[in-house]
Design an enzyme around this catalytic site. Structure first.
Site, short mmCIF file in Angstrom:
data_model
loop_
_atom_site.label_atom_id
_atom_site.label_comp_id
_atom_site.label_asym_id
_atom_site.label_seq_id
_atom_site.Cartn_x
_atom_site.Cartn_y
_atom_site.Cartn_z
N GLU A 67 0.77 -1.23 -0.01
CA GLU A 67 0.08 0.03 0.08
C GLU A 67 0.92 1.17 -0.07
OE1 GLU A 67 -0.95 0.69 4.64
OE2 GLU A 67 -2.26 -0.66 3.58
N CYS A 79 9.32 -3.57 -3.10
CA CYS A 79 9.59 -2.27 -2.95
C CYS A 79 10.93 -2.36 -2.36
CB CYS A 79 8.61 -1.44 -2.02
SG CYS A 79 8.35 -2.64 -0.50
N GLN A 124 2.14 -6.71 4.70
CA GLN A 124 2.35 -8.06 5.41
C GLN A 124 1.75 -7.99 6.99
OE1 GLN A 124 6.09 -9.95 4.29
NE2 GLN A 124 5.61 -11.60 5.96
N HIS A 130 9.50 -8.53 -0.98
CA HIS A 130 8.84 -7.25 -1.32
C HIS A 130 9.67 -6.72 -2.34
CE1 HIS A 130 5.93 -6.88 2.34
NE2 HIS A 130 6.80 -7.95 2.51
#
Length: 206
Positions: free
Chosen positions: A97, A167, A137, A165
């Site tokens: 998000e 990111c 998560q 991830h």
């Protein structure tokens, strides 16, 4: 004198969200393409906004799904079985998000039945409901176990998620092959260290 600008009201989980039209969503994609430095009008990108919006409908379908409905049907005729039920290695793909880039991995779910069991595929379906939303998560771990407790009422539940991830991999520190592990225990699992150890051993996280 300029009119005073009112601050936007924050969106809470209980607040209704007004979705833009499909045309508005596609226009937003064209804006992002242009912001990235490309021409949304060139041949290779002409249909991209429509494709992205269609893909988002699938990737974020969890907002239209109810975890309670997924877990609504249980089976009480289990031959007296009341020990741990574990489904491990459930694959999932979610979107962070914070940057809206993917994180993906596996979920391991266990519970001690109280009054029947749920179909094994429903636990995988439950993971998908929450994975197909903008997530962290940590939040996803809590949402999964809370849904199990609220709808199945088990004597205890355990959830462990391990994920990579993008990111971290694609941007920022660019750290590859780094796994984030989150877990949560409730009921008997929270109270009994031996049950925790049994769960970790069965999912391969000693």
């Amino acid at each position: 004198m300029d009119a005073q600008v009112k601050p936007l009201k924050p969106v809470t989980p209980d607040a209704p969200v007004t979705r833009p039209s499909r045309d508005e969503a596609e226009a937003a994609v064209r804006t992002l393409i242009a912001w990235a430095g490309d021409d949304p009008g060139r041949e290779g990108l002409l249909d991209t906004p429509a494709r992205v919006v269609k893909a988002y409908g699938e990737l974020f379908a969890g907002y239209d799904q109810n975890p309670g409905e997924v877990l609504s049907k249980t089976f009480k005729e289990v031959g007296g079985y009341d020990d741990l039920v574990l489904v491990k290695g459930i694959p999932f793909y979610a979107h962070c998000e914070h940057h809206m880039v993917p994180f993906y991995g596996q979920a391991h779910i266990a519970y001690l039945p109280h009054d029947g069991v749920v179909g094994l595929s429903k636990l995988a379906r439950l993971v998908e409901v929450f994975a197909r939303r903008l997530q962290t998560q940590e939040t996803m771990t809590a949402q999964i176990i809370d849904a199990i407790n609220e709808n199945l009422g088990p004597r205890g539940a355990a959830v462990l998620l391990e994920a990579e991830h993008m990111c971290m991999t694609m941007r920022g520190v660019k750290a590859h092959d780094v796994k984030t592990v989150t877990h949560r225990f409730t009921g008997v699992f929270a109270e009994d260290r031996q049950e925790q150890d049994r769960f970790f051993a069965m999912v391969g996280h000693r």
